[in-house]
Design a protein around this motif. Sequence first.
Motif, PDB file in Angstrom:
ATOM      1  N   LEU A 188      34.089   4.363 -31.987  1.00 36.62           N
ATOM      2  CA  LEU A 188      32.700   4.051 -31.634  1.00 36.62           C
ATOM      3  C   LEU A 188      32.203   4.833 -30.422  1.00 36.62           C
ATOM      4  CD1 LEU A 188      32.844   0.144 -31.857  1.00 36.62           C
ATOM      5  CD2 LEU A 188      32.216   1.753 -33.678  1.00 36.62           C
ATOM      6  N   VAL A 189      33.115   5.484 -29.708  1.00 37.48           N
ATOM      7  CA  VAL A 189      32.763   6.063 -28.413  1.00 37.48           C
ATOM      8  C   VAL A 189      31.671   7.117 -28.533  1.00 37.48           C
ATOM      9  CG1 VAL A 189      33.616   7.424 -26.476  1.00 37.48           C
ATOM     10  CG2 VAL A 189      34.994   5.542 -27.376  1.00 37.48           C
ATOM     11  N   ALA A 190      31.822   8.059 -29.453  1.00 37.34           N
ATOM     12  CA  ALA A 190      30.847   9.151 -29.550  1.00 37.34           C
ATOM     13  C   ALA A 190      29.447   8.627 -29.847  1.00 37.34           C
ATOM     14  CB  ALA A 190      31.288  10.155 -30.615  1.00 37.34           C
ATOM     15  N   SER A 191      29.357   7.668 -30.771  1.00 42.59           N
ATOM     16  CA  SER A 191      28.048   7.120 -31.117  1.00 42.59           C
ATOM     17  C   SER A 191      27.462   6.317 -29.962  1.00 42.59           C
ATOM     18  CB  SER A 191      28.167   6.230 -32.355  1.00 42.59           C
ATOM     19  OG  SER A 191      28.558   6.991 -33.480  1.00 42.59           O
ATOM     20  N   ALA A 192      28.314   5.558 -29.255  1.00 47.81           N
ATOM     21  CA  ALA A 192      27.827   4.780 -28.120  1.00 47.81           C
ATOM     22  C   ALA A 192      27.353   5.687 -26.998  1.00 47.81           C
ATOM     23  CB  ALA A 192      28.924   3.843 -27.617  1.00 47.81           C
ATOM     24  N   GLU A 193      28.065   6.787 -26.763  1.00 48.29           N
ATOM     25  CA  GLU A 193      27.651   7.732 -25.732  1.00 48.29           C
ATOM     26  C   GLU A 193      26.342   8.417 -26.118  1.00 48.29           C
ATOM     27  OE1 GLU A 193      31.032  10.232 -25.176  1.00 48.29           O
ATOM     28  OE2 GLU A 193      31.875   8.941 -23.605  1.00 48.29           O
ATOM     29  N   ALA A 194      26.155   8.675 -27.401  1.00 48.90           N
ATOM     30  CA  ALA A 194      24.885   9.248 -27.859  1.00 48.90           C
ATOM     31  C   ALA A 194      23.740   8.268 -27.605  1.00 48.90           C
ATOM     32  CB  ALA A 194      24.970   9.601 -29.342  1.00 48.90           C
ATOM     33  N   MET A 195      24.006   6.958 -27.841  1.00 47.25           N
ATOM     34  CA  MET A 195      22.993   5.945 -27.558  1.00 47.25           C
ATOM     35  C   MET A 195      22.672   5.907 -26.067  1.00 47.25           C
ATOM     36  SD  MET A 195      24.364   2.837 -29.987  1.00 47.25           S
ATOM     37  CE  MET A 195      23.066   1.705 -29.468  1.00 47.25           C
ATOM     38  N   ALA A 196      23.702   6.035 -25.231  1.00 46.94           N
ATOM     39  CA  ALA A 196      23.494   6.019 -23.779  1.00 46.94           C
ATOM     40  C   ALA A 196      22.653   7.208 -23.340  1.00 46.94           C
ATOM     41  CB  ALA A 196      24.843   6.028 -23.060  1.00 46.94           C
ATOM     42  N   ALA A 197      22.937   8.392 -23.904  1.00 52.89           N
ATOM     43  CA  ALA A 197      22.165   9.584 -23.560  1.00 52.89           C
ATOM     44  C   ALA A 197      20.714   9.429 -24.002  1.00 52.89           C
ATOM     45  CB  ALA A 197      22.791  10.819 -24.206  1.00 52.89           C
ATOM     46  N   ALA A 198      20.509   8.847 -25.202  1.00 45.33           N
ATOM     47  CA  ALA A 198      19.148   8.653 -25.705  1.00 45.33           C
ATOM     48  C   ALA A 198      18.396   7.646 -24.847  1.00 45.33           C
ATOM     49  CB  ALA A 198      19.190   8.187 -27.154  1.00 45.33           C
ATOM     50  N   ALA A 199      19.077   6.576 -24.440  1.00 45.22           N
ATOM     51  CA  ALA A 199      18.432   5.572 -23.596  1.00 45.22           C
ATOM     52  C   ALA A 199      18.030   6.167 -22.253  1.00 45.22           C
ATOM     53  CB  ALA A 199      19.369   4.382 -23.384  1.00 45.22           C
ATOM     54  N   ALA A 200      18.918   6.999 -21.683  1.00 47.88           N
ATOM     55  CA  ALA A 200      18.603   7.643 -20.413  1.00 47.88           C
ATOM     56  C   ALA A 200      17.440   8.614 -20.571  1.00 47.88           C
ATOM     57  CB  ALA A 200      19.833   8.377 -19.875  1.00 47.88           C
ATOM     58  N   GLY A 201      17.415   9.327 -21.704  1.00 46.69           N
ATOM     59  CA  GLY A 201      16.310  10.239 -21.965  1.00 46.69           C
ATOM     60  C   GLY A 201      14.980   9.510 -22.108  1.00 46.69           C
ATOM     61  N   LEU A 202      15.008   8.374 -22.791  1.00 41.95           N
ATOM     62  CA  LEU A 202      13.792   7.576 -22.932  1.00 41.95           C
ATOM     63  C   LEU A 202      13.284   7.098 -21.575  1.00 41.95           C
ATOM     64  CD1 LEU A 202      14.674   5.439 -26.077  1.00 41.95           C
ATOM     65  CD2 LEU A 202      12.840   7.120 -25.903  1.00 41.95           C
ATOM     66  N   GLN A 203      14.216   6.701 -20.709  1.00 42.40           N
ATOM     67  CA  GLN A 203      13.823   6.237 -19.384  1.00 42.40           C
ATOM     68  C   GLN A 203      13.193   7.365 -18.573  1.00 42.40           C
ATOM     69  OE1 GLN A 203      14.025   2.924 -18.146  1.00 42.40           O
ATOM     70  NE2 GLN A 203      12.603   3.941 -16.748  1.00 42.40           N
ATOM     71  N   ARG A 204      13.791   8.568 -18.655  1.00 45.99           N
ATOM     72  CA  ARG A 204      13.226   9.709 -17.933  1.00 45.99           C
ATOM     73  C   ARG A 204      11.839  10.043 -18.461  1.00 45.99           C
ATOM     74  NH1 ARG A 204      18.464  11.657 -18.825  1.00 45.99           N
ATOM     75  NH2 ARG A 204      17.745  13.164 -20.365  1.00 45.99           N
ATOM     76  N   ASN A 205      11.661   9.991 -19.776  1.00 43.27           N
ATOM     77  CA  ASN A 205      10.342  10.258 -20.353  1.00 43.27           C
ATOM     78  C   ASN A 205       9.319   9.225 -19.911  1.00 43.27           C
ATOM     79  OD1 ASN A 205      11.251  12.514 -21.691  1.00 43.27           O
ATOM     80  ND2 ASN A 205      11.573  11.478 -23.639  1.00 43.27           N
ATOM     81  N   ALA A 206       9.728   7.953 -19.871  1.00 42.11           N
ATOM     82  CA  ALA A 206       8.821   6.899 -19.443  1.00 42.11           C
ATOM     83  C   ALA A 206       8.431   7.074 -17.981  1.00 42.11           C
ATOM     84  CB  ALA A 206       9.467   5.533 -19.655  1.00 42.11           C
ATOM     85  N   ASP A 207       9.410   7.450 -17.148  1.00 43.91           N
ATOM     86  CA  ASP A 207       9.123   7.678 -15.733  1.00 43.91           C
ATOM     87  C   ASP A 207       8.117   8.809 -15.568  1.00 43.91           C
ATOM     88  OD1 ASP A 207      10.892   5.690 -15.090  1.00 43.91           O
ATOM     89  OD2 ASP A 207      12.540   7.044 -14.596  1.00 43.91           O
ATOM     90  N   GLY A 208       8.304   9.868 -16.351  1.00 47.05           N
ATOM     91  CA  GLY A 208       7.392  11.000 -16.261  1.00 47.05           C
ATOM     92  C   GLY A 208       6.000  10.661 -16.757  1.00 47.05           C
ATOM     93  N   ALA A 209       5.924   9.817 -17.785  1.00 48.44           N
ATOM     94  CA  ALA A 209       4.626   9.466 -18.350  1.00 48.44           C
ATOM     95  C   ALA A 209       3.835   8.563 -17.416  1.00 48.44           C
ATOM     96  CB  ALA A 209       4.818   8.775 -19.697  1.00 48.44           C
ATOM     97  N   ARG A 210       4.547   7.760 -16.587  1.00 47.23           N
ATOM     98  CA  ARG A 210       3.866   6.824 -15.696  1.00 47.23           C
ATOM     99  C   ARG A 210       3.312   7.503 -14.453  1.00 47.23           C
ATOM    100  NH1 ARG A 210       8.214   3.290 -16.900  1.00 47.23           N
ATOM    101  NH2 ARG A 210       9.256   3.966 -14.993  1.00 47.23           N
ATOM    102  N   SER A 211       3.822   8.682 -14.133  1.00 47.64           N
ATOM    103  CA  SER A 211       3.459   9.295 -12.858  1.00 47.64           C
ATOM    104  C   SER A 211       3.002  10.731 -13.052  1.00 47.64           C
ATOM    105  CB  SER A 211       4.660   9.267 -11.902  1.00 47.64           C
ATOM    106  OG  SER A 211       4.388   9.988 -10.729  1.00 47.64           O
ATOM    107  N   ASP A 212       1.962  11.098 -12.322  1.00 46.61           N
ATOM    108  CA  ASP A 212       1.497  12.482 -12.334  1.00 46.61           C
ATOM    109  C   ASP A 212       2.271  13.334 -11.340  1.00 46.61           C
ATOM    110  OD1 ASP A 212      -0.415  11.942 -14.242  1.00 46.61           O
ATOM    111  OD2 ASP A 212      -1.969  11.486 -12.762  1.00 46.61           O
TER     112      ASP A 212
END
Length: 295
Positions: A68-92
């Motif tokens: 399960l490790v590879a898939s779980a790590e992919a989920m972690a990377a995607a979650a971190a990417g979503l957070q970075r995108n959200a942070d960027g979208a909230r701020s100019d």
Amino acid sequence: MTEEIGWDLYRSFLAVLRQGSLSGAARALGTTQPTMGRHIEALETALGLSLFTRSQGGLQPTAAAMTLVASAEAMAAAAAGLQRNADGARSDTGGTVRITASEIMGAEVLPEILSAFREEQPGINLELVLSNRNDDLLRRDADIAVRMNRPTQEALLAQRLGEVRLGLFAHERFLARYGIPESIEALKNFHIVGFDREDRSARSLAAGTIALDRSLFSFRSDSDLAQYAAVRAGLGIGAVQLGLAERHPELRPVLPAAIAFKLDVWLVMHEDQRANRPVRLAFAALAEGLRRWIS
């Protein structure tokens, strides 16, 4: 139908896997040990698998857990990417940009470029991953990648910025003691700095000029930074970017007319990131800075 398993359970699974205990995982995630225990139990129940066994060294993952490790790590990377995108979208003016690059580029070339970028955009946080493997931007392992070969994945925006030139160099102290090879064939009689187990990059550099084999090298490392440091310390002859060699006048070229390498430099991001202002600004700054470096 099986109920969908939430990300929180997989995040706890990864934390326990990395920390080796429920208490360590709880500290890493800022929660409690009982919560970690409930999450692992819930995940095991949902999956119908046993994920950890207890030992004197802590919790050990089962064979089923390792699948399960590879898939779980992919989920972690995607979650971190979503957070970075959200942070960027909230701020100019703010946000976070995660960049991946090879060891040499990331440690020796990018810091000056990123320092200039920081002066212009002080509100943008930067994350830099040094890795010689090609992190998959499609999995959101990073927002921007500096690569030394052309990306093949679809849905990526890639710019070829030019070529970085390399040659063989050695410390003047080394050459004073051991002499200077007069031909490619003579190199085998000298101490050479090269790879240990991973020879793909070295073979692509040679491009048929030198018959490379691990036994050729008297100093071996798969770390580009370690090889670069070894050459500067006088351990042997090794490949160095011309721009980096210029920083160290004690490094002297070896067989410059016979051996010269070139590597393409690519800057890559996912096409979806064009709407992310921090990523877009960092991409432009990296492109400009890297073009200056390789010009």
